[in-house]
Write a protein that holds these residues in place. Sequence first.
Motif, short mmCIF file in Angstrom:
data_model
loop_
_atom_site.label_atom_id
_atom_site.label_comp_id
_atom_site.label_asym_id
_atom_site.label_seq_id
_atom_site.Cartn_x
_atom_site.Cartn_y
_atom_site.Cartn_z
N LEU A 1 22.34 52.65 130.42
CA LEU A 1 21.48 52.89 129.26
C LEU A 1 20.06 52.50 129.60
N SER A 2 19.17 53.48 129.62
CA SER A 2 17.76 53.24 129.84
C SER A 2 17.03 53.54 128.54
N SER A 3 15.83 54.07 128.62
CA SER A 3 15.04 54.33 127.42
C SER A 3 13.79 55.12 127.79
N SER A 4 13.24 55.81 126.78
CA SER A 4 11.91 56.41 126.98
C SER A 4 10.89 55.31 127.22
N GLY A 5 11.27 54.06 126.91
CA GLY A 5 10.41 52.92 127.18
C GLY A 5 10.10 52.74 128.65
#
Length: 322
Positions: free
Chosen positions: A155-159
């Motif tokens: 799980l990553s993020s646009s962050g």
Amino acid sequence: MTGLFGATSTTDDVLAGVDLSGKRVLVTGVSAGLGVETARALVAHGAQVVGAARDLAKAEAATAAVRALTANGGSLELIELDLASLTSVRASSHALLADKRQFDIVIANAGVMAAPFGHTADGFETQFGTNHLGHFTFVNRIAPLIKEGGRLVNLSSSGHRFADVDLDDPNFEHAAYDPWLAYGRSKTANILFAVEFDRRHKERGIRATAVHPGGIRTELARHLEPGTLEAMVSKINSDLAAEGKPNYELKSVPQGAATSVWAGIVAPANEVGGKYCENCHVATIAEGQIGPTVEGVYAYALDGDRAKALWAKSEEMVGERF
């Protein structure tokens, strides 16, 4: 496959008609939000899920309804895992290795966001230590348990767009700390870890991918001041209105967890391996500065040489070679 689902797809949409009987899946962070929904969807479709959580009592309460879903032969068992402590990471992985049962999929879901400056039990900056180094050590230690043809979903993020990793100062010993900068570094690290893990294991048929679940109102925002999330969405919508575009909508939890199960189960392995996915499809490389509602992944997060360098630095920091 890519065109079947999108930003509003839910876990039930993605898994419609899918029988996961006989599949064993490990999901970290099953005490709230996306982790609980991911486990629910998998168990409901017959999977045997091992859910990892730092606070077992909290996880037991949060997953009571999930553990009652036995109609299709699915199940959920809980294990203790504190990603902010390498002692806990090693104890948990050791127990799984001793158990010897294999996994078809590992979903590294747990994490923290925009936390105030602090350190893990081992002295790492909290977000990099928890979001990246904890999972890096845990997943690599249990890698022999992932079946041939299995998958890892980080799980990553646009962050990740906030910052590339800083291999010279990962613990903010020299630079001034900023919670969003630190979050960005950790989320970029999640992608780079998937890139290098995929390179190292794809000969065994094991593929790794990183996903952005989307903007969701979950416990991940617990470190934000009251009203911060609402203010961020208001600012985004003000900017969008000025461009004549529709409002940005936060996703529901089932919509947010959809990309994880899509990438781990439904999407073709060769399509998602070594990639970054969002809204149930593989993201394209973003050019120039992009806003929080625009799709795309920055090229530095998929850079193979950068991924190898992060792997080496991470091994150095945790004191293990994989």
